[in-house]
Each structure stands twice: as C-alpha cells, then as structure tokens.
Write a protein that holds these residues in place. Structure first.
Motif, PDB file in Angstrom:
ATOM      1  N   ARG A 308       0.857  -1.178   0.000  1.00  0.00           N
ATOM      2  CA  ARG A 308       0.000   0.000   0.000  1.00  0.00           C
ATOM      3  C   ARG A 308       0.899   1.235   0.000  1.00  0.00           C
ATOM      4  O   ARG A 308       2.001   1.207   0.538  1.00  0.00           O
ATOM      5  CB  ARG A 308      -0.916   0.032   1.228  1.00  0.00           C
ATOM      6  N   LEU A 309       0.418   2.325  -0.594  1.00  0.00           N
ATOM      7  CA  LEU A 309       1.213   3.536  -0.724  1.00  0.00           C
ATOM      8  C   LEU A 309       0.389   4.710  -0.215  1.00  0.00           C
ATOM      9  O   LEU A 309      -0.733   4.948  -0.696  1.00  0.00           O
ATOM     10  CB  LEU A 309       1.603   3.745  -2.196  1.00  0.00           C
ATOM     11  N   VAL A 310       0.923   5.435   0.755  1.00  0.00           N
ATOM     12  CA  VAL A 310       0.203   6.554   1.362  1.00  0.00           C
ATOM     13  C   VAL A 310       1.086   7.794   1.317  1.00  0.00           C
ATOM     14  O   VAL A 310       2.217   7.784   1.832  1.00  0.00           O
ATOM     15  CB  VAL A 310      -0.190   6.236   2.823  1.00  0.00           C
ATOM     16  N   TYR A 311       0.560   8.864   0.701  1.00  0.00           N
ATOM     17  CA  TYR A 311       1.273  10.134   0.642  1.00  0.00           C
ATOM     18  C   TYR A 311       0.642  11.099   1.642  1.00  0.00           C
ATOM     19  O   TYR A 311      -0.573  11.310   1.636  1.00  0.00           O
ATOM     20  CB  TYR A 311       1.185  10.738  -0.758  1.00  0.00           C
ATOM     21  N   ALA A 312       1.479  11.689   2.496  1.00  0.00           N
ATOM     22  CA  ALA A 312       1.035  12.735   3.416  1.00  0.00           C
ATOM     23  C   ALA A 312       1.605  14.049   2.903  1.00  0.00           C
ATOM     24  O   ALA A 312       2.744  14.408   3.193  1.00  0.00           O
ATOM     25  CB  ALA A 312       1.509  12.441   4.832  1.00  0.00           C
ATOM     26  N   GLU A 313       0.818  14.755   2.092  1.00  0.00           N
ATOM     27  CA  GLU A 313       1.273  15.988   1.434  1.00  0.00           C
ATOM     28  C   GLU A 313       0.765  17.202   2.190  1.00  0.00           C
ATOM     29  O   GLU A 313      -0.333  17.194   2.762  1.00  0.00           O
ATOM     30  CB  GLU A 313       0.758  16.004  -0.004  1.00  0.00           C
ATOM     31  N   ASP A 318       4.053  23.734  -5.893  1.00  0.00           N
ATOM     32  CA  ASP A 318       4.226  23.292  -7.273  1.00  0.00           C
ATOM     33  C   ASP A 318       3.074  22.332  -7.574  1.00  0.00           C
ATOM     34  O   ASP A 318       2.071  22.311  -6.854  1.00  0.00           O
ATOM     35  CB  ASP A 318       5.607  22.670  -7.499  1.00  0.00           C
ATOM     36  N   ASP A 319       3.174  21.513  -8.593  1.00  0.00           N
ATOM     37  CA  ASP A 319       2.058  20.638  -8.943  1.00  0.00           C
ATOM     38  C   ASP A 319       2.204  19.236  -8.342  1.00  0.00           C
ATOM     39  O   ASP A 319       1.683  18.261  -8.883  1.00  0.00           O
ATOM     40  CB  ASP A 319       1.891  20.554 -10.463  1.00  0.00           C
ATOM     41  N   THR A 320       2.911  19.135  -7.201  1.00  0.00           N
ATOM     42  CA  THR A 320       3.078  17.833  -6.546  1.00  0.00           C
ATOM     43  C   THR A 320       1.728  17.177  -6.265  1.00  0.00           C
ATOM     44  O   THR A 320       1.517  15.995  -6.588  1.00  0.00           O
ATOM     45  CB  THR A 320       3.860  17.991  -5.228  1.00  0.00           C
ATOM     46  N   LEU A 321       0.802  17.905  -5.665  1.00  0.00           N
ATOM     47  CA  LEU A 321      -0.476  17.317  -5.279  1.00  0.00           C
ATOM     48  C   LEU A 321      -1.250  16.824  -6.497  1.00  0.00           C
ATOM     49  O   LEU A 321      -1.816  15.717  -6.485  1.00  0.00           O
ATOM     50  CB  LEU A 321      -1.308  18.336  -4.495  1.00  0.00           C
ATOM     51  N   THR A 322      -1.262  17.604  -7.553  1.00  0.00           N
ATOM     52  CA  THR A 322      -1.980  17.195  -8.769  1.00  0.00           C
ATOM     53  C   THR A 322      -1.396  15.916  -9.353  1.00  0.00           C
ATOM     54  O   THR A 322      -2.126  14.990  -9.728  1.00  0.00           O
ATOM     55  CB  THR A 322      -1.926  18.320  -9.819  1.00  0.00           C
ATOM     56  N   GLN A 323      -0.055  15.848  -9.411  1.00  0.00           N
ATOM     57  CA  GLN A 323       0.580  14.639  -9.948  1.00  0.00           C
ATOM     58  C   GLN A 323       0.284  13.429  -9.071  1.00  0.00           C
ATOM     59  O   GLN A 323       0.051  12.332  -9.585  1.00  0.00           O
ATOM     60  CB  GLN A 323       2.089  14.852 -10.054  1.00  0.00           C
ATOM     61  N   ILE A 338      -3.551   3.127  -3.114  1.00  0.00           N
ATOM     62  CA  ILE A 338      -2.779   4.371  -3.056  1.00  0.00           C
ATOM     63  C   ILE A 338      -3.673   5.433  -2.434  1.00  0.00           C
ATOM     64  O   ILE A 338      -4.795   5.668  -2.897  1.00  0.00           O
ATOM     65  CB  ILE A 338      -2.296   4.825  -4.445  1.00  0.00           C
ATOM     66  N   VAL A 339      -3.186   6.065  -1.376  1.00  0.00           N
ATOM     67  CA  VAL A 339      -3.930   7.100  -0.670  1.00  0.00           C
ATOM     68  C   VAL A 339      -3.149   8.400  -0.754  1.00  0.00           C
ATOM     69  O   VAL A 339      -1.931   8.419  -0.563  1.00  0.00           O
ATOM     70  CB  VAL A 339      -4.165   6.712   0.805  1.00  0.00           C
ATOM     71  N   VAL A 340      -3.838   9.503  -1.040  1.00  0.00           N
ATOM     72  CA  VAL A 340      -3.213  10.829  -1.050  1.00  0.00           C
ATOM     73  C   VAL A 340      -3.953  11.706  -0.047  1.00  0.00           C
ATOM     74  O   VAL A 340      -5.157  11.947  -0.187  1.00  0.00           O
ATOM     75  CB  VAL A 340      -3.258  11.474  -2.445  1.00  0.00           C
ATOM     76  N   ASP A 341      -3.244  12.161   0.973  1.00  0.00           N
ATOM     77  CA  ASP A 341      -3.787  13.067   1.983  1.00  0.00           C
ATOM     78  C   ASP A 341      -3.075  14.408   1.839  1.00  0.00           C
ATOM     79  O   ASP A 341      -1.843  14.444   1.706  1.00  0.00           O
ATOM     80  CB  ASP A 341      -3.562  12.484   3.377  1.00  0.00           C
ATOM     81  N   ASP A 342      -3.837  15.505   1.865  1.00  0.00           N
ATOM     82  CA  ASP A 342      -3.227  16.817   1.632  1.00  0.00           C
ATOM     83  C   ASP A 342      -3.304  17.725   2.853  1.00  0.00           C
ATOM     84  O   ASP A 342      -3.289  18.951   2.724  1.00  0.00           O
ATOM     85  CB  ASP A 342      -3.880  17.503   0.432  1.00  0.00           C
ATOM     86  N   LYS A 343      -3.355  17.120   4.035  1.00  0.00           N
ATOM     87  CA  LYS A 343      -3.495  17.921   5.254  1.00  0.00           C
ATOM     88  C   LYS A 343      -2.298  17.753   6.204  1.00  0.00           C
ATOM     89  O   LYS A 343      -2.429  18.002   7.405  1.00  0.00           O
ATOM     90  CB  LYS A 343      -4.793  17.556   5.965  1.00  0.00           C
ATOM     91  N   ALA A 344      -1.167  17.364   5.686  1.00  0.00           N
ATOM     92  CA  ALA A 344       0.012  17.220   6.539  1.00  0.00           C
ATOM     93  C   ALA A 344       0.529  18.587   6.959  1.00  0.00           C
ATOM     94  O   ALA A 344       0.527  19.534   6.158  1.00  0.00           O
ATOM     95  CB  ALA A 344       1.114  16.458   5.807  1.00  0.00           C
ATOM     96  N   PRO A 345       0.975  18.744   8.198  1.00  0.00           N
ATOM     97  CA  PRO A 345       1.575  20.021   8.635  1.00  0.00           C
ATOM     98  C   PRO A 345       2.806  20.349   7.801  1.00  0.00           C
ATOM     99  O   PRO A 345       3.498  19.448   7.307  1.00  0.00           O
ATOM    100  CB  PRO A 345       1.938  19.749  10.101  1.00  0.00           C
ATOM    101  N   PHE A 346       3.087  21.614   7.638  1.00  0.00           N
ATOM    102  CA  PHE A 346       4.264  22.011   6.868  1.00  0.00           C
ATOM    103  C   PHE A 346       4.787  23.339   7.397  1.00  0.00           C
ATOM    104  O   PHE A 346       4.122  24.048   8.154  1.00  0.00           O
ATOM    105  CB  PHE A 346       3.923  22.134   5.378  1.00  0.00           C
TER     106      PHE A 346
END
Length: 532
Positions: A308-313, A318-323, A338-346
């Motif tokens: 399984r692949l999980v991205y914590a974005e 840039d266009d990282t999230l779109t890609q 494949i999971v994409v989450d866009d609420k990681a602290p930064f």
C-alpha cells in the motif's frame, strides 16, 4: 608454513624512550629469535616497496598511529612472525607458538573493551597490539579491503574504526576460514587494563596455560593532557546547563507507561508468509523527483498486492499534489491501494534556511507532526510493516525490501548516499562512540537540540562503518526506514518535542533503543538520494 622466529616492533626512531617501551624484554626472553625495530622511515620504505597498492592509503593517513597500524599488518602479512607494540613487556619465551600455522590473536580485557564492544554491538574486541602469524596468511587481504573501504573516515580521529582494534575485530569475524585463526582470552598477550584490572573470566584458547606478554598502556597517541583551568570551568558550566535542560525532558520510563508494551515487544511478523507493507511518504514540493520516485517503486521486487502507498502531502506550491492525485487514480503499478492526503503540517523555509541551526527545532517538530499524520491516516489494521520513504530517494536495489526484512529487526535502515560508494547523506542515522553519553556534550546543545558538527568522532554514520554489514544504531533517519507496524501501534511515534536533546526520527530511534528496541543499520545496502 609455521610462524617464523621474528619479532617486529615499531618506533619513530631507533631511540626508544624508556617510559614507552622495553624492547630488551623481548630479546632476553627469546634469544634465538630475530628482532627488528622498524623506524618510521624504514616502515614507509617497506610499504612503498612491498605494498605499492596500499602506499597511497598509508601516506594519506593524518595520524602516525594509523600508519603504524597499517604497517604492522603489512609486515606480518609479508614476513610473518610476531608483532608487539612498543609499550609491551615479554613475560615468557614465545617458542610454543612456532609450530602453529594460524593467525594467533587475543581479546582486549573486557573491563577495558566493554564500552567499545557494547556500543558497536560486537561480541568481543580483539587486541591488535600483539599478534602472530605465518607469512602470506590469507586473512590480511580481507582486512586491507575493509581499511580501504573506510579510508574516507581517516580525516577524523576515529582511529579505532579506521585502522585499530574495531576494524581488526570485524575483519576477523568476517574472514570465512575461521579455522585459520586461533582466538584467545586476554590472558595471552594483554591480561591487565591500564588500571590493573584483570579479566575475571577463565582463560580460553589453545595456549590457555601461557601468559606471554603484558601491555603497559603507555598510549603515546591517545594520552590526554590535563584540561586548562578556564576551559575546564567553561565545560563544567555547560554541563550544568545541559542537566537543567534535561530535567525538562520526559524520561523514557515515564513515556513507556503510555505505550502498549504487549504490542511493542511482540514478535516480528512471520517471514514464512509474505508480509503486507504500507509505504508512508511525507511529501512537499517534490514534483522534480516524482518520476524517479515512481520508477524506484516500479523496480521493487515485491508482490504488488502486498504493498500500500500513502502520501502525506502538505503545503506544496508546485504541482506535486496534482501529480499525486493523477497517479493514485490511475495506479499504474497495480498496488493494493494508493492514498493521497493533503493535510500534513508544513513549514515554509527556503532551502538555505532549512539547514540553519536556529530553525531546526521548529522545522523538525513540523516534520515529526507530518510523519505522525501519515501514521494516523495511513496505518491499517492488516499492515505488518511500515516503510518510511522520502520522495527524493531516487534509486535503490530491487531487493531492498527483502534485504531489510531479512534482518528480523523491528527497526532497520539502509545507507542513504548521494553517490554509490560515497559518504552517508542521511546524517540522522548514526551511532555514538561514547554510548549513552554521546549526545550530552553541552557545547553542542542549541535551542534544546544536540547539533554537533557534521563530522565528529563521537558520531559515526553508516558509511563510516562500512567495514561492517550490520550495526546497532543510536538514532535513525527517515530517508528509508522499515518499522514493525506494531511499534507504531504501541504508541511509539515521532517525538514532536526534544527527547534527550533529539527530535523527530533521531528521538524516535533513541527512545526505541532506550526501550530495548535497538535500530539496525546496513552500511552496505545503499540507496540513492537526489543530488539537488
């Protein structure tokens, strides 16, 4: 061929100060043996003529003791006989060993070597101050190869790991023909520590009824001068400051009360079945690396239905999230999910500012929060392992997962480099040569974190230890890190506040070690990080 009757010793010149050695004892006890005192000039000429392929290594060492170490191995390899440090005394005739055709070695006294043994995860530490062998013994090429592998490290004072007893011990352990080596307890050549402590264990080895020599620990290369008054006062004040800061940190035993110890200490997943792995990728502004990142994933020699692949974005401009979203929707690798989450602290810092010491507490606290967010949204009940992977890791061996899993350790990391065979890039994966005190140098503590210079003899990184295939670490990085999923389920995640002056992955590794889960590093399993 048996061991020839030649005794070799070395000194700077032919005039040996009486406080450093007693060459006469070797001559008196062994009148029928040839005796050679090699001066620095003679040793240099010998290596240049007899081992020209090692001469660049020899002259490149910054310290005389390292050249003396390499020379002793060379001269015994070529001529055979017995080598003895100048600060040794011969106590009895050594003629009993002349019928032997093996390399004869003994341990350091355990009271002397315990710290080096325990810190480096070795079973024993062999003494390189006296040893004997016939000429052309097959062991020496193994040692020479290991010494050349770590030659980058010789720019520091870590003599023990570049030429001394630590690398000597590792090469002996790795030599395939163990029957060609005669191991002994310290009684044989080195029975006492510098303080006169004798190893209480019974002697062992084929010559267990002999004590041929003793070591006087004159230590011409490591003897320390007494500190000057003002620097000593300054150091004492720094230590008081460090203790004051440490009182504010929560000790491991208190934190462990909040952990599920049953899960923490559970057995690692059965390797007979193919374990399920979730790959957690904290990610931000990684568009330039995504193609190489996905190519790395495509090359992994591991069943796709077990990954399984999980991205914590978080916060990409840039266009990282779109890609990532397009990749997840198409799933060209046919992964289980494949999971994409866009609420990681930064945190927004320029590339230059990211490395400044004043920003490290805030920057790495945010990184810890992002990793913990990935655990929260990414770890499923049926995941056996977690593989932490940075998006700018662009290459790795196809079998890297299998090699990490084969260690059967709860926390394992490979050696992240920017070029294969080069120095480690992930400086958060290290071990302390001073053991538990390694990160308590008060002058390194800045804004509650231990931030020593990148090259310090108190911290060794994986490329510094590539004479070993497996090392126990004091800390880990997160470029690629395999963790038993139950470790995270138990509540052991990435500290967002300093723990023993460390934070994020470093504090995670140190807390795990304090709780008896020792991280393992694989110096010779290399993964490649992007150069920019």
């Amino acid at each position: 061929m048996p061991i020839p009757k030649i005794i070799h010793q070395t000194w700077k010149t032919s005039d040996v100060p009486t406080e450093f050695g007693n060459p006469e004892s070797w001559k008196l006890q062994n009148p029928d043996w040839d005796y050679i005192l090699w001066t620095d000039e003679m040793a240099s000429e010998f290596v240049a003529k007899t081992f020209p392929d090692l001469y660049d290594l020899y002259v490149g060492y910054p310290f005389n003791v390292q050249r003396a170490d390499l020379f002793r191995y060379c001269v015994i390899s070529k001529m055979g006989g017995l080598y003895a440090d100048i600060d040794t005394d011969c106590l009895a005739p050594i003629s009993p060993i002349t019928e032997d055709d093996r390399l004869i070695v003994c341990e350091e006294p355990h009271a002397r070597g315990d710290n080096m043994i325990q810190v480096r995860g070795r079973l024993s530490l062999q003494f390189n101050g006296i040893f004997a062998a016939p000429p052309n013994h097959p062991f020496w090429p193994t040692l020479f190869s290991r010494m050349r592998n770590v030659s980058e490290r010789v720019r520091t004072r870590e003599v023990l790991d570049s030429t001394g007893p630590c690398i000597f011990t590792a090469a002996l352990e790795q030599f395939p023909d163990q029957m060609a080596i005669a191991y002994h307890s310290s009684h044989l050549f080195n029975p006492l520590t510098a303080s006169g402590v004798r190893d209480p264990r019974p002697p062992f080895g084929d010559y267990s009824d002999h004590c041929f020599a003793s070591h006087n620990w004159a230590g011409s290369w490591w003897t320390h001068k007494l500190p000057k008054p003002l620097p000593a006062i300054h150091s004492a004040l720094w230590k008081l400051r460090a203790k004051y800061i440490q009182r504010r940190e929560e000790p491991a035993i208190k934190r462990s009360r909040r952990l599920d110890l049953h899960k923490l200490y559970s057995a690692v997943p059965d390797r007979k079945a193919i374990p399920s792995i979730v790959i957690l990728v904290p990610i931000r502004n990684a568009a330039p690396y995504l193609e190489a990142h996905w190519d790395l994933l495509s090359k992994l020699d591991y069943p796709r239905d077990k990954l399984r692949l999980v991205y914590a974005e978080g916060g990409s401009n840039d266009d990282t999230l779109t890609q990532l979203q397009n990749f997840a929707s198409q799933n060209p690798l046919r992964l289980k999910e494949i999971v994409v989450d866009d609420k990681a602290p930064f945190i927004r810092l320029s590339r230059k500012a990211r490395s400044l010491p004043k920003h490290q507490l805030r920057r790495r606290r945010t990184l810890a929060q992002a990793r913990n967010r990935a655990i929260e949204i990414g770890l499923a009940d049926d995941d056996d392992w977690v593989l932490w992977l940075d998006a700018d890791v662009i290459d790795a061996p196809a079998d890297v997962l299998k090699r990490l899993l084969s260690e059967r350790a709860k926390i394992v990391t490979p050696n992240c480099v920017k070029e294969y065979g080069g120095p480690s890039f992930d400086m958060n994966a290290f071990f302390n040569t001073m053991g538990d005190m390694g990160d308590y140098r008060a002058s390194d503590i800045y804004r509650r974190l231990s931030q020593p210079r990148a090259k310090t003899s108190r911290r060794l990184h994986l490329s510094d230890l590539n004479y070993l295939d497996r090392v126990e670490l004091s800390s880990v990085g997160g470029t690629m890190l395999l963790v038993d999923a139950n470790v995270h389920r138990a509540g052991l995640i990435f500290p967002e506040e300093p723990y023993r002056f460390l934070i994020e992955t470093e504090a995670f590794g140190r807390q795990a070690k304090d709780l008896g889960i020792t991280p393992i590093g694989l110096p010779n399993v290399e993964i490649l990080h992007a150069k920019d």
